[in-house]
Design a protein around this motif. Sequence first.
Motif, PDB file in Angstrom:
ATOM      1  N   LEU A  15      32.034  27.529  47.099  1.00  0.00           N
ATOM      2  CA  LEU A  15      32.305  26.643  48.227  1.00  0.00           C
ATOM      3  C   LEU A  15      33.615  25.904  47.956  1.00  0.00           C
ATOM      4  N   GLY A  16      34.424  25.723  48.991  1.00  0.00           N
ATOM      5  CA  GLY A  16      35.673  25.005  48.801  1.00  0.00           C
ATOM      6  C   GLY A  16      36.533  25.061  50.041  1.00  0.00           C
ATOM      7  N   ASP A  17      37.791  24.668  49.866  1.00  0.00           N
ATOM      8  CA  ASP A  17      38.708  24.653  51.000  1.00  0.00           C
ATOM      9  C   ASP A  17      39.769  25.733  50.838  1.00  0.00           C
ATOM     10  N   SER A  18      41.015  25.429  51.185  1.00  0.00           N
ATOM     11  CA  SER A  18      42.065  26.450  51.164  1.00  0.00           C
ATOM     12  C   SER A  18      42.320  27.012  49.775  1.00  0.00           C
ATOM     13  N   TYR A  19      42.015  26.238  48.734  1.00  0.00           N
ATOM     14  CA  TYR A  19      42.218  26.740  47.372  1.00  0.00           C
ATOM     15  C   TYR A  19      41.226  27.855  47.056  1.00  0.00           C
ATOM     16  N   SER A  20      39.987  27.721  47.511  1.00  0.00           N
ATOM     17  CA  SER A  20      39.002  28.780  47.285  1.00  0.00           C
ATOM     18  C   SER A  20      39.207  29.935  48.258  1.00  0.00           C
ATOM     19  N   PHE A  21      39.598  29.619  49.489  1.00  0.00           N
ATOM     20  CA  PHE A  21      39.930  30.662  50.451  1.00  0.00           C
ATOM     21  C   PHE A  21      41.075  31.524  49.921  1.00  0.00           C
ATOM     22  N   GLY A  22      42.016  30.854  49.238  1.00  0.00           N
ATOM     23  CA  GLY A  22      43.122  31.573  48.635  1.00  0.00           C
ATOM     24  C   GLY A  22      44.401  31.553  49.443  1.00  0.00           C
ATOM     25  N   MET A  23      44.675  30.434  50.117  1.00  0.00           N
ATOM     26  CA  MET A  23      45.949  30.336  50.833  1.00  0.00           C
ATOM     27  C   MET A  23      47.083  30.288  49.812  1.00  0.00           C
ATOM     28  N   GLY A  24      48.106  31.088  50.074  1.00  0.00           N
ATOM     29  CA  GLY A  24      49.229  31.144  49.150  1.00  0.00           C
ATOM     30  C   GLY A  24      49.140  32.275  48.151  1.00  0.00           C
ATOM     31  N   VAL A  25      48.106  33.116  48.264  1.00  0.00           N
ATOM     32  CA  VAL A  25      48.015  34.319  47.420  1.00  0.00           C
ATOM     33  C   VAL A  25      47.586  35.495  48.285  1.00  0.00           C
ATOM     34  N   ALA A  26      47.950  36.688  47.857  1.00  0.00           N
ATOM     35  CA  ALA A  26      47.653  37.900  48.617  1.00  0.00           C
ATOM     36  C   ALA A  26      46.179  38.267  48.501  1.00  0.00           C
ATOM     37  N   ASP A  27      45.721  39.129  49.404  1.00  0.00           N
ATOM     38  CA  ASP A  27      44.349  39.630  49.345  1.00  0.00           C
ATOM     39  C   ASP A  27      44.055  40.205  47.959  1.00  0.00           C
ATOM     40  N   GLY A  28      42.922  39.820  47.406  1.00  0.00           N
ATOM     41  CA  GLY A  28      42.515  40.321  46.101  1.00  0.00           C
ATOM     42  C   GLY A  28      42.916  39.431  44.950  1.00  0.00           C
ATOM     43  N   ASP A  29      43.817  38.458  45.212  1.00  0.00           N
ATOM     44  CA  ASP A  29      44.279  37.575  44.143  1.00  0.00           C
ATOM     45  C   ASP A  29      43.558  36.233  44.126  1.00  0.00           C
ATOM     46  N   GLU A  30      42.755  35.925  45.156  1.00  0.00           N
ATOM     47  CA  GLU A  30      42.053  34.647  45.190  1.00  0.00           C
ATOM     48  C   GLU A  30      40.991  34.617  44.085  1.00  0.00           C
ATOM     49  N   TYR A  31      40.791  33.440  43.454  1.00  0.00           N
ATOM     50  CA  TYR A  31      39.977  33.394  42.236  1.00  0.00           C
ATOM     51  C   TYR A  31      38.541  33.880  42.420  1.00  0.00           C
ATOM     52  N   PRO A  32      37.867  33.693  43.569  1.00  0.00           N
ATOM     53  CA  PRO A  32      36.516  34.262  43.689  1.00  0.00           C
ATOM     54  C   PRO A  32      36.517  35.794  43.610  1.00  0.00           C
ATOM     55  N   THR A  33      37.577  36.436  44.143  1.00  0.00           N
ATOM     56  CA  THR A  33      37.660  37.893  44.054  1.00  0.00           C
ATOM     57  C   THR A  33      37.949  38.333  42.623  1.00  0.00           C
ATOM     58  N   VAL A  34      38.765  37.544  41.912  1.00  0.00           N
ATOM     59  CA  VAL A  34      39.003  37.824  40.488  1.00  0.00           C
ATOM     60  C   VAL A  34      37.683  37.710  39.723  1.00  0.00           C
ATOM     61  N   MET A  35      36.892  36.708  40.043  1.00  0.00           N
ATOM     62  CA  MET A  35      35.569  36.568  39.422  1.00  0.00           C
ATOM     63  C   MET A  35      34.711  37.802  39.698  1.00  0.00           C
ATOM     64  N   ARG A  36      34.729  38.237  40.956  1.00  0.00           N
ATOM     65  CA  ARG A  36      33.886  39.385  41.335  1.00  0.00           C
ATOM     66  C   ARG A  36      34.252  40.626  40.517  1.00  0.00           C
ATOM     67  N   ARG A  37      35.550  40.842  40.318  1.00  0.00           N
ATOM     68  CA  ARG A  37      35.959  42.012  39.533  1.00  0.00           C
ATOM     69  C   ARG A  37      35.485  41.913  38.084  1.00  0.00           C
ATOM     70  N   HIS A  38      35.588  40.716  37.503  1.00  0.00           N
ATOM     71  CA  HIS A  38      35.181  40.536  36.104  1.00  0.00           C
ATOM     72  C   HIS A  38      33.662  40.584  35.935  1.00  0.00           C
ATOM     73  N   LEU A  39      32.931  40.279  37.004  1.00  0.00           N
ATOM     74  CA  LEU A  39      31.469  40.257  36.933  1.00  0.00           C
ATOM     75  C   LEU A  39      30.837  41.502  37.555  1.00  0.00           C
ATOM     76  N   ALA A  40      31.640  42.517  37.834  1.00  0.00           N
ATOM     77  CA  ALA A  40      31.126  43.732  38.480  1.00  0.00           C
ATOM     78  C   ALA A  40      29.952  44.309  37.683  1.00  0.00           C
ATOM     79  N   GLY A  41      28.860  44.554  38.404  1.00  0.00           N
ATOM     80  CA  GLY A  41      27.668  45.111  37.780  1.00  0.00           C
ATOM     81  C   GLY A  41      26.769  44.082  37.139  1.00  0.00           C
ATOM     82  N   ARG A  42      27.240  42.826  37.065  1.00  0.00           N
ATOM     83  CA  ARG A  42      26.433  41.760  36.448  1.00  0.00           C
ATOM     84  C   ARG A  42      26.054  40.672  37.442  1.00  0.00           C
ATOM     85  N   ALA A  43      26.881  40.475  38.467  1.00  0.00           N
ATOM     86  CA  ALA A  43      26.588  39.433  39.459  1.00  0.00           C
ATOM     87  C   ALA A  43      27.398  39.679  40.722  1.00  0.00           C
TER      88      ALA A  43
END
Length: 348
Positions: free
Chosen positions: A96-124
Amino acid sequence: MPKPARKSGLWLLTGFVTVVVMLVLGEILIGLASPSEYLYPRYEFSAEYGFIPFANVVMVHGIPSKFEFHYTVNSMRSRGEVVEPRASGLPAVVVLGDSYSFGMGVADGDEYPTVMRRHLAGRADVVNLGEPGWGLTQEIRRYYTVGAKYGPAIVVLQFCANDPGDNLANRVTVVEKGDFRFVDSANSLNFVKKYLSRSFVQRTQLYNFFRTRASRLVLDRMTQHAAAKLDATAPDSSHTDAVPGVERVYIELLEHFAADLRAQRRSLWVISVDHQLEQFPHIAATVHALDARGDLRYIEVLDWLGGHEPYSSPEGHMWGKPAHALIGEHLAAEAAAALADSSTTPGS
C-alpha cells in the motif's frame, strides 16, 4: 453596406480566429519558456477514493525535452502483474502506498513491488495496490476492498510527507466507535475529473501550465481549512503540546489498522521516503511506539540506500530506478526470511 447577419458572422469568425491564434501562440510560448509537466490520461473520478487511475491504460508522464515515462495500468487500476487471490497457494505480500509505490518516475518493471515479485518468485505473490496521490484513508479502504481478499501474510505500508494532508482532501475512511467506516469522497474538485480526465486538453502545455498552479493552490487551501477546523474542535486544542489535526487523523487510522491486522495475525511493515516521517513528530512517535509494542515493524530503507547516491528519478521523485531496485531486493529478502517463520502464517 454589409448586411447585419453577414457583419455578425464576420465578427464571430474574426473572434474565433483570434482566439485560436492566441491559444497556439500561448502553447508555443509556454512550451519554450516554461515546459509544463503532463500526465494523461490523468485519473478517473471515484466516489470510493476520490480519484483512481483508469483501468487497462498506459499513462504518459513527462516534460517536453526532459523526460517521459509510460505507466501500464492493469485491470485492477494498479501497476504490475494481476494476481488472482489465493490462486497460486503461495503466501501474499500486499503493498500500500502512493506514487512511490506506484512507481512514478520509473519504467514498467522497475517499481519496487515488481522487483520484490521477481525476487520472491515461487515463494510469495506480491500485489501492488499503491496509487499516486493517495493518503492512508484511501489506502486502508483499498486494502479492505481488494487487498484483504489475498489473505496477506505481510502488508507493506509506504509513508510519504504528502500522506497526512492527502487524508484530509479525500476522507473516505473514518474511525467511528472503534471501527472503520467507509464514506464517499466529499472533495468538490473531483467533479472536474468526470469531464477532463481523458480530454485532449490534458496533452496541451496551456492546460498543464494553469492546472498545476491552480489545483495546487486550491488543494492546499482546502487542506489547510480542514486542518484548522480539526485543530479548533480538538478536545485538547488549548494545550501547547496538542497533536495537530493533520497528524491526529493519520495516527487514529494507523493505530486501528495496525491493531486489526495484528488481530488477524498479519504483519504490518512501515517504510518511509527519506527523512519524511521525521517531519511529523507525533506520527513518527506513534510508529516507533507501535513498533516497540509489536503492532507493526518499522523498516528504515535509508540503511539500504546509503552510499548509493544519487538514486533519485529525473522526474523528481526521491526514489528513481536505483532506489527501487535496492528497496525491492532488500524487502524481498526480509519477506523471504519472515515467511520462513511460522509466526507470520496468515490468519484464517
